[in-house]
Design a protein around this motif. Structure first.
Motif, mmCIF file in Angstrom:
data_model
loop_
_atom_site.group_PDB
_atom_site.id
_atom_site.type_symbol
_atom_site.label_atom_id
_atom_site.label_comp_id
_atom_site.label_asym_id
_atom_site.label_seq_id
_atom_site.Cartn_x
_atom_site.Cartn_y
_atom_site.Cartn_z
ATOM 1 N N MET A 12 -74.579 7.858 -51.788
ATOM 2 C CA MET A 12 -74.726 9.095 -52.553
ATOM 3 C C MET A 12 -74.075 9.029 -53.937
ATOM 4 O O MET A 12 -74.401 9.808 -54.823
ATOM 5 C CB MET A 12 -74.195 10.295 -51.769
ATOM 6 N N TYR A 13 -73.163 8.068 -54.160
ATOM 7 C CA TYR A 13 -72.490 7.927 -55.449
ATOM 8 C C TYR A 13 -72.931 6.690 -56.232
ATOM 9 O O TYR A 13 -72.468 6.473 -57.355
ATOM 10 C CB TYR A 13 -70.969 7.858 -55.266
ATOM 11 N N LEU A 14 -73.795 5.898 -55.661
ATOM 12 C CA LEU A 14 -74.128 4.595 -56.229
ATOM 13 C C LEU A 14 -74.606 4.671 -57.674
ATOM 14 O O LEU A 14 -74.225 3.849 -58.505
ATOM 15 C CB LEU A 14 -75.181 3.897 -55.361
ATOM 16 N N THR A 15 -75.440 5.637 -57.994
ATOM 17 C CA THR A 15 -75.983 5.724 -59.353
ATOM 18 C C THR A 15 -75.230 6.715 -60.243
ATOM 19 O O THR A 15 -75.615 6.934 -61.381
ATOM 20 C CB THR A 15 -77.481 6.097 -59.322
ATOM 21 N N ASN A 16 -74.156 7.298 -59.737
ATOM 22 C CA ASN A 16 -73.342 8.210 -60.533
ATOM 23 C C ASN A 16 -72.494 7.367 -61.489
ATOM 24 O O ASN A 16 -71.684 6.555 -61.059
ATOM 25 C CB ASN A 16 -72.448 9.042 -59.621
ATOM 26 N N VAL A 17 -72.684 7.573 -62.778
ATOM 27 C CA VAL A 17 -71.948 6.781 -63.759
ATOM 28 C C VAL A 17 -71.016 7.647 -64.619
ATOM 29 O O VAL A 17 -70.707 7.297 -65.747
ATOM 30 C CB VAL A 17 -72.896 5.940 -64.650
ATOM 31 N N ASP A 18 -70.523 8.751 -64.054
ATOM 32 C CA ASP A 18 -69.613 9.588 -64.845
ATOM 33 C C ASP A 18 -68.201 9.005 -64.923
ATOM 34 O O ASP A 18 -67.398 9.415 -65.757
ATOM 35 C CB ASP A 18 -69.593 11.037 -64.364
ATOM 36 N N GLY A 19 -67.883 8.039 -64.045
ATOM 37 C CA GLY A 19 -66.591 7.369 -64.102
ATOM 38 C C GLY A 19 -65.419 8.206 -63.644
ATOM 39 O O GLY A 19 -64.267 7.883 -63.938
ATOM 40 N N LYS A 20 -65.678 9.259 -62.873
ATOM 41 C CA LYS A 20 -64.598 10.148 -62.460
ATOM 42 C C LYS A 20 -64.292 10.041 -60.966
ATOM 43 O O LYS A 20 -64.021 11.027 -60.301
ATOM 44 C CB LYS A 20 -64.913 11.580 -62.874
ATOM 45 N N GLY A 21 -64.296 8.799 -60.471
ATOM 46 C CA GLY A 21 -63.952 8.546 -59.079
ATOM 47 C C GLY A 21 -62.465 8.273 -58.927
ATOM 48 O O GLY A 21 -61.626 8.787 -59.685
ATOM 49 N N GLY A 22 -62.132 7.454 -57.965
ATOM 50 C CA GLY A 22 -60.738 7.163 -57.642
ATOM 51 C C GLY A 22 -59.947 6.553 -58.786
ATOM 52 O O GLY A 22 -58.775 6.879 -58.990
ATOM 53 N N SER A 23 -60.566 5.654 -59.548
ATOM 54 C CA SER A 23 -59.860 5.033 -60.675
ATOM 55 C C SER A 23 -59.498 6.061 -61.734
ATOM 56 O O SER A 23 -58.449 5.970 -62.366
ATOM 57 C CB SER A 23 -60.724 3.938 -61.300
ATOM 58 N N TYR A 24 -60.364 7.036 -61.932
ATOM 59 C CA TYR A 24 -60.096 8.118 -62.886
ATOM 60 C C TYR A 24 -58.918 8.974 -62.384
ATOM 61 O O TYR A 24 -58.023 9.318 -63.149
ATOM 62 C CB TYR A 24 -61.344 8.986 -63.052
ATOM 63 N N GLN A 25 -58.952 9.283 -61.102
ATOM 64 C CA GLN A 25 -57.931 10.157 -60.537
ATOM 65 C C GLN A 25 -56.557 9.505 -60.461
ATOM 66 O O GLN A 25 -55.538 10.127 -60.766
ATOM 67 C CB GLN A 25 -58.341 10.616 -59.142
ATOM 68 N N TYR A 26 -56.526 8.235 -60.048
ATOM 69 C CA TYR A 26 -55.247 7.597 -59.741
ATOM 70 C C TYR A 26 -54.863 6.462 -60.679
ATOM 71 O O TYR A 26 -53.737 5.980 -60.629
ATOM 72 C CB TYR A 26 -55.270 7.055 -58.310
ATOM 73 N N GLY A 27 -55.799 6.019 -61.499
ATOM 74 C CA GLY A 27 -55.569 4.828 -62.307
ATOM 75 C C GLY A 27 -55.863 3.592 -61.477
ATOM 76 O O GLY A 27 -55.953 3.650 -60.248
ATOM 77 N N ALA A 28 -56.059 2.487 -62.148
ATOM 78 C CA ALA A 28 -56.357 1.222 -61.476
ATOM 79 C C ALA A 28 -55.892 0.083 -62.386
ATOM 80 O O ALA A 28 -55.197 0.321 -63.369
ATOM 81 C CB ALA A 28 -57.854 1.126 -61.171
ATOM 82 N N ARG A 29 -56.280 -1.118 -62.054
ATOM 83 C CA ARG A 29 -55.796 -2.277 -62.798
ATOM 84 C C ARG A 29 -56.069 -2.171 -64.298
ATOM 85 O O ARG A 29 -55.235 -2.502 -65.120
ATOM 86 C CB ARG A 29 -56.433 -3.563 -62.260
ATOM 87 N N TRP A 30 -57.267 -1.751 -64.669
ATOM 88 C CA TRP A 30 -57.658 -1.787 -66.084
ATOM 89 C C TRP A 30 -57.721 -0.408 -66.732
ATOM 90 O O TRP A 30 -58.250 -0.280 -67.843
ATOM 91 C CB TRP A 30 -58.998 -2.517 -66.233
ATOM 92 N N ASN A 31 -57.227 0.642 -66.088
ATOM 93 C CA ASN A 31 -57.196 1.970 -66.706
ATOM 94 C C ASN A 31 -56.101 2.839 -66.102
ATOM 95 O O ASN A 31 -55.864 2.804 -64.907
ATOM 96 C CB ASN A 31 -58.549 2.685 -66.552
ATOM 97 N N PRO A 32 -55.462 3.636 -66.961
ATOM 98 C CA PRO A 32 -54.540 4.640 -66.430
ATOM 99 C C PRO A 32 -55.325 5.840 -65.913
ATOM 100 O O PRO A 32 -56.506 6.018 -66.239
ATOM 101 C CB PRO A 32 -53.684 5.015 -67.644
ATOM 102 N N ALA A 33 -54.697 6.656 -65.114
ATOM 103 C CA ALA A 33 -55.330 7.880 -64.614
ATOM 104 C C ALA A 33 -55.779 8.732 -65.797
ATOM 105 O O ALA A 33 -55.144 8.741 -66.854
ATOM 106 C CB ALA A 33 -54.349 8.657 -63.738
ATOM 107 N N GLY A 34 -56.897 9.432 -65.594
ATOM 108 C CA GLY A 34 -57.404 10.324 -66.616
ATOM 109 C C GLY A 34 -58.398 9.698 -67.571
ATOM 110 O O GLY A 34 -58.894 10.360 -68.476
ATOM 111 N N TYR A 35 -58.690 8.413 -67.391
ATOM 112 C CA TYR A 35 -59.663 7.716 -68.230
ATOM 113 C C TYR A 35 -60.904 7.410 -67.404
ATOM 114 O O TYR A 35 -60.851 6.599 -66.479
ATOM 115 C CB TYR A 35 -59.073 6.414 -68.793
ATOM 116 N N PRO A 36 -62.051 8.041 -67.719
ATOM 117 C CA PRO A 36 -63.286 7.744 -66.980
ATOM 118 C C PRO A 36 -63.655 6.272 -67.142
ATOM 119 O O PRO A 36 -63.604 5.720 -68.243
ATOM 120 C CB PRO A 36 -64.336 8.636 -67.647
#
Length: 161
Positions: A12-36
């Motif tokens: 259901m999320y495969l084609t969603n490209v808004d970038g506001k998933g888990g990496s947006y919420q929590y941050g990840a290796r290549w982005n801090p939280a709050g960055y789509p």
């Protein structure tokens, strides 16, 4: 020329490209939280290895997950110079130095994608791309197909099920 890219997610999320998933919420290796941002792999096998960071056994992958294939024109992909990576770029937990690399690239909005090494593969021998969903040419990221995510039944066969 185009590059094929691969993403694993619930269908259901495969084609969603808004970038506001888990990496947006929590941050990840290549982005801090709050960055789509979107994370895609440069091969199906690397996408599957990246999945292992979150799901410890192939039999535990939810039935709703799919492997999506995308295409992006090569001229819309920047390539990060691996010689500029911090020594500890692949450490877990990830550090602020790698997040700063992604943050600066996202803020510059120089291109749709940035090719970087995958921490799931030793020595960065395989790559991922981060996608900037706010780039004006995000529409050039084309969804091609999806397939049911199926690991070979022999994978991890030595482990107890």
């Amino acid at each position: 020329m185009v590059t094929q890219l691969f993403r694993i997610s619930p269908e259901m999320y495969l084609t969603n490209v808004d970038g506001k998933g888990g990496s947006y919420q929590y941050g990840a290796r290549w982005n801090p939280a709050g960055y789509p941002i979107l994370y895609l792999a440069c091969s199906a096998s690397t996408a599957m290895l990246e999945m292992a960071h979150y799901i410890p056994h192939p039999q535990l992958v939810p039935d709703s997950y799919r492997l999506g294939v995308f295409e992006l024109p090569n001229d819309l992909i920047d390539v990060f110079d691996k010689s500029l990576l911090p020594i500890n770029w692949a450490d877990y937990p990830h550090n602020e130095a790698t997040q700063l690399i992604g943050k600066e690239w996202l803020e510059a909005c120089s291109n749709v994608a940035l090719r970087l090494p995958s921490s799931a593969v030793p020595n960065g021998f395989d790559d991922i791309v981060i996608i900037n969903p706010n780039h004006p040419k995000i529409g050039d990221l084309k969804f091609i197909e999806k397939t049911k995510l199926a690991y070979n039944e022999r994978m991890f066969s030595g482990m107890n099920s």
